[in-house]
Scaffold this active site. Structure first.
Site, short mmCIF file in Angstrom:
data_model
loop_
_atom_site.label_atom_id
_atom_site.label_comp_id
_atom_site.label_asym_id
_atom_site.label_seq_id
_atom_site.Cartn_x
_atom_site.Cartn_y
_atom_site.Cartn_z
N TYR A 1 -2.62 3.49 -0.28
CA TYR A 1 -1.38 2.68 -0.27
C TYR A 1 0.28 3.49 -0.18
O TYR A 1 0.50 2.36 0.82
CB TYR A 1 -0.65 3.53 -2.21
CG TYR A 1 -1.33 2.39 -3.73
CD1 TYR A 1 -0.63 2.14 -4.06
CD2 TYR A 1 -2.09 2.96 -3.62
CE1 TYR A 1 -1.13 0.51 -4.61
CE2 TYR A 1 -2.65 2.01 -4.97
CZ TYR A 1 -2.42 1.02 -5.55
OH TYR A 1 -2.85 0.38 -6.51
N GLU B 1 1.78 -22.21 -5.43
CA GLU B 1 0.99 -22.59 -6.09
C GLU B 1 -0.53 -23.82 -6.00
O GLU B 1 -1.27 -23.80 -6.41
CB GLU B 1 1.93 -24.52 -5.75
CG GLU B 1 1.62 -25.03 -4.62
CD GLU B 1 2.37 -26.21 -4.40
OE1 GLU B 1 2.02 -27.09 -4.58
OE2 GLU B 1 2.92 -26.61 -3.47
N LYS C 1 11.21 4.08 -0.61
CA LYS C 1 10.45 3.76 -0.31
C LYS C 1 10.57 2.24 0.09
O LYS C 1 10.99 1.53 0.80
CB LYS C 1 8.58 4.00 -0.53
CG LYS C 1 7.56 2.79 -0.01
CD LYS C 1 7.37 1.80 -0.82
CE LYS C 1 7.27 1.38 -2.25
NZ LYS C 1 5.88 1.97 -3.57
N CYS D 1 8.41 4.75 -5.58
CA CYS D 1 9.06 3.72 -5.25
C CYS D 1 10.17 3.33 -4.51
O CYS D 1 10.54 2.43 -3.88
CB CYS D 1 8.28 3.57 -6.51
SG CYS D 1 6.97 4.20 -7.55
N CYS E 1 9.29 8.31 -8.55
CA CYS E 1 8.66 6.68 -8.15
C CYS E 1 11.14 7.23 -7.80
O CYS E 1 10.97 5.92 -6.96
CB CYS E 1 9.65 6.81 -9.91
SG CYS E 1 9.32 4.43 -9.36
N GLU F 1 2.04 1.39 3.11
CA GLU F 1 3.44 1.02 3.41
C GLU F 1 4.65 2.23 4.43
O GLU F 1 4.88 1.46 4.79
CB GLU F 1 3.49 1.89 1.61
CG GLU F 1 3.09 0.89 0.69
CD GLU F 1 3.23 1.09 -0.22
OE1 GLU F 1 3.48 0.50 -1.77
OE2 GLU F 1 4.28 1.65 -0.86
N HIS G 1 6.35 -27.19 -6.25
CA HIS G 1 5.87 -27.67 -5.13
C HIS G 1 7.38 -27.15 -4.05
O HIS G 1 8.34 -27.76 -4.65
CB HIS G 1 5.38 -28.75 -4.67
CG HIS G 1 4.67 -29.23 -3.42
ND1 HIS G 1 3.98 -29.15 -2.57
CD2 HIS G 1 5.61 -29.90 -2.78
CE1 HIS G 1 4.27 -29.23 -2.32
NE2 HIS G 1 5.32 -30.29 -1.59
P1 NDP Z 1 -4.75 7.23 -2.25
O1 NDP Z 1 -5.48 7.78 -2.88
O2 NDP Z 1 -4.26 6.13 -2.40
O3 NDP Z 1 -5.24 6.56 -0.93
C1 NDP Z 1 -5.85 7.85 -0.16
C2 NDP Z 1 -5.88 7.71 1.53
O4 NDP Z 1 -6.29 9.47 1.67
C3 NDP Z 1 -7.47 7.63 1.47
O5 NDP Z 1 -7.81 5.89 2.36
C4 NDP Z 1 -8.23 8.58 1.80
O6 NDP Z 1 -9.92 7.92 1.89
C5 NDP Z 1 -7.88 8.97 2.69
N1 NDP Z 1 -8.62 10.76 2.52
C6 NDP Z 1 -8.35 11.28 1.54
N2 NDP Z 1 -8.95 12.52 1.89
C7 NDP Z 1 -8.58 12.83 2.63
C8 NDP Z 1 -9.10 13.66 4.07
N3 NDP Z 1 -9.17 14.88 4.04
N4 NDP Z 1 -9.27 13.14 5.28
C9 NDP Z 1 -8.64 11.59 5.67
N5 NDP Z 1 -8.20 10.75 4.90
C10 NDP Z 1 -8.80 11.11 3.20
O7 NDP Z 1 -3.53 8.09 -2.29
P2 NDP Z 1 -2.22 7.59 -1.86
O8 NDP Z 1 -1.18 9.17 -1.43
O9 NDP Z 1 -2.03 6.66 -0.50
O10 NDP Z 1 -1.07 7.44 -2.46
C11 NDP Z 1 -0.95 8.39 -3.71
C12 NDP Z 1 -1.03 7.56 -5.16
O11 NDP Z 1 0.07 7.25 -5.56
C13 NDP Z 1 -1.87 6.33 -5.14
O12 NDP Z 1 -3.07 6.30 -5.69
C14 NDP Z 1 -1.15 5.21 -6.19
O13 NDP Z 1 -1.60 5.53 -7.49
C15 NDP Z 1 -0.02 5.96 -5.85
N6 NDP Z 1 1.41 4.86 -5.44
C16 NDP Z 1 1.40 3.56 -5.72
C17 NDP Z 1 2.03 3.01 -4.87
C18 NDP Z 1 2.44 1.49 -5.13
O14 NDP Z 1 2.07 1.37 -6.54
N7 NDP Z 1 2.77 0.47 -4.20
C19 NDP Z 1 2.87 3.34 -3.59
C20 NDP Z 1 2.40 4.52 -3.53
C21 NDP Z 1 1.51 5.71 -4.29
P3 NDP Z 1 -11.34 7.52 1.03
O15 NDP Z 1 -10.56 6.02 0.32
O16 NDP Z 1 -12.58 7.77 1.51
O17 NDP Z 1 -10.69 7.89 -0.31
#
Ligand code: NDP
Length: 460
Positions: A177, A442, A51, A48, A43, A181, A437
């Protein structure tokens, strides 16, 4: 003489490990924390915080563009990526030092190196052994990429935060996510961004209306989204950059290819198997509601358990352990109604059930209230961007089950509403609350009409 060197040893000095160790230390426990890299974890150092600093940086392009509608004459703005990265790194150094000081002030001993479990009470670090009554595994996770030809050419979010130069064009693979982002960050600084997702929409698991609204806004900002698309291979171009070949025969050229296709728990090489700590098929430490692993004195929190991978959850889990073990206050982390934000541009804030989840749990008796409007600021700025808000309500009890928003300040607004949802507020209570407001927030207390979805697109 004490039986063990420490009451608790934590492996991993990220947000969860540090919070747990400090809380335990404050109750008089003798605590050590082992870290092989810098203090702060994902983080603070690779997630976090950096980022969000880059998100702030990227948002200035909106401010410059919007200012003209309010009478400002802004000379063509220029941006220097290395300046921002250096400033961001300086801030991370400062935060790391604060973390170190906070640990020391709580009496927590910092042990540098890689910890490996030798038995349920012993950890070896660089050839030296330390014993503890309880062990907390808080080692976090790491980015994962699929095994396709050319994958060695891609970067993850780790490298994206420290690039020497800003790419003119970047391909981002993934629709979660991190992908969303970083798409916003690079676009905000003027890069051309292509996002490749394998599903129809981004952000699987979020409310479908939010997902549709997000895609509209990202496309409106010039982000090219290739839905239902998979990457077959990546090749280095003869001179510079890369070519991304999709399974449907497209070739997309870019300076850089970033993968954000999920993260996996850091459990390899920790000696967990050898001491009998059970992990699941994804390598995550399996824990009960007290964060206890299959070995009763070994606990795990945060991303290494792969439950709800969010910093405040890891912190809550870590503090719960300290309360239970060292303050005679048995505490479990409550994983219900955890709010979450996606710092896309515009950002998303959400708490509770999506419409789809609510219908699965509560059947047809779910009421939906929506508002979609142009924020006041966009009238003069001329920005063609809308805010979308949605309430999901249990038709039987009138309880608000979910609040969702995409638009400026969504994370700030949803944090407040998360308290109401946690308290079990009814839609009637929302209606009785006086609006503030003029604000966007709101709208959440002035939604009167139930939303009736046209038959064709009715949620399944
Ligand atoms: P996520 O699990 O959120 O998303 C992974 C993405 O990659 C999904 O769209 C998934 O598709 C896709 N994917 C997975 N495998 C493949 C593949 N082989 N080929 C193509 N696409 C693929 O992971 P992130 O890496 O974005 O983030 C990890 C975690 O970190 C998050 O789940 C969250 O918990 C945390 N995080 C939180 C943040 C916040 O609170 N703002 C910011 C950043 C991270 P599909 O949907 O089809 O599975």
């Amino acid at each position: 003489m004490a039986r063990y060197d420490f009451d608790m040893i934590t492996i991993g000095a990220g947000s969860g490990g540090v919070a747990s160790s400090r809380r335990a230390g404050s109750y008089g426990a003798r605590v050590a924390i082992i870290e092989e890299s810098r203090i702060g974890g994902t983080c603070v150092l690779r997630g976090c915080v950096p980022k969000k600093l880059l998100v702030y940086g990227a948002q200035f392009s909106d401010a410059f563009a919007d200012a003209a509608g309010f009478g400002w004459h802004v000379p063509p703005a220029t941006f220097d990526w290395p300046t921002l990265i250096a400033a961001k790194n300086k801030e991370l150094d400062r935060l790391e030092q604060i973390y170190v000081n906070m640990l020391r002030n709580s009496g927590v001993e910092i042990i540098e190196g890689r910890g490996v479990l030798v038995d349920p009470h012993t950890i070896e670090v660089g050839g030296r052994r330390y014993t503890a009554e309880n062990i907390l595994v808080a080692t976090g996770g790491h980015p994962t990429v699929p095994n396709i030809p050319g994958i060695e050419h891609v970067i993850s979010s780790n490298e994206a935060l420290d690039l020497p130069t800003l790419p003119r064009k970047i391909v981002i693979v993934g629709g979660g996510y991190i992908a969303v982002e970083f798409a916003g960050i690079f676009r905000g600084f003027g890069s051309d961004v292509v996002e490749i997702i394998r599903r129809e929409e981004l952000l699987h698991g979020f409310d479908d209306d939010l997902r549709v609204a997000l895609a509209q806004e990202l496309r409106g900002r010039g982000i090219e989204i290739h839905a239902r698309t998979q990457v077959a291979r990546i090749e280095k171009a003869p001179r510079e950059g890369y070519s991304v070949f999709t399974t449907i025969g497209q070739e997309i050229s870019a300076d850089l290819v970033m993968y954000a296709t999920g993260r996996a728990p850091n459990t390899k090489g920790l000696g967990l198997d050898a001491v009998g700590v059970k992990t699941n098929e994804r390598g995550a430490v399996s824990v009960d509601e007290w964060q206890r692993s299959s070995i009763p004195n070994i606990y795990a929190i945060g991303d290494v358990t792969d439950q709800l991978n969010l910093t405040p959850v890891a912190i809550g889990e870590g503090r719960a352990i300290a309360e239970t073990l060292y303050n005679n206050n048995p505490t479990k982390m409550d994983h219900e109604n955890v709010p979450t934000a996606v710092f896309s541009q515009p950002p998303i804030g959400t708490v509770g059930l999506s419409e789809e989840q609510a219908r699965r749990q509560y059947g047809d008796d779910v009421d939906i209230y929506c508002a979609r409007f142009k924020p006041m600021k966009n009238t003069l700025s001329g920005r063609d961007e809308r805010t979308f808000m949605k309430l999901v309500v249990d038709g039987k009890t009138d309880r608000v089950l979910g609040c969702h928003m995409i638009g400026v300040d969504a994370p700030e607004i949803i944090q407040g509403l998360a308290i109401a949802v946690k308290c079990g507020a009814s839609k009637r209570m929302f209606d009785q609350t006086v609006g503030l407001h003029p604000s966007a927030a709101e709208e959440f207390v002035t939604m009167r009409e139930k939303f009736v979805r046209p038959q064709k697109q009715a949620a399944e």
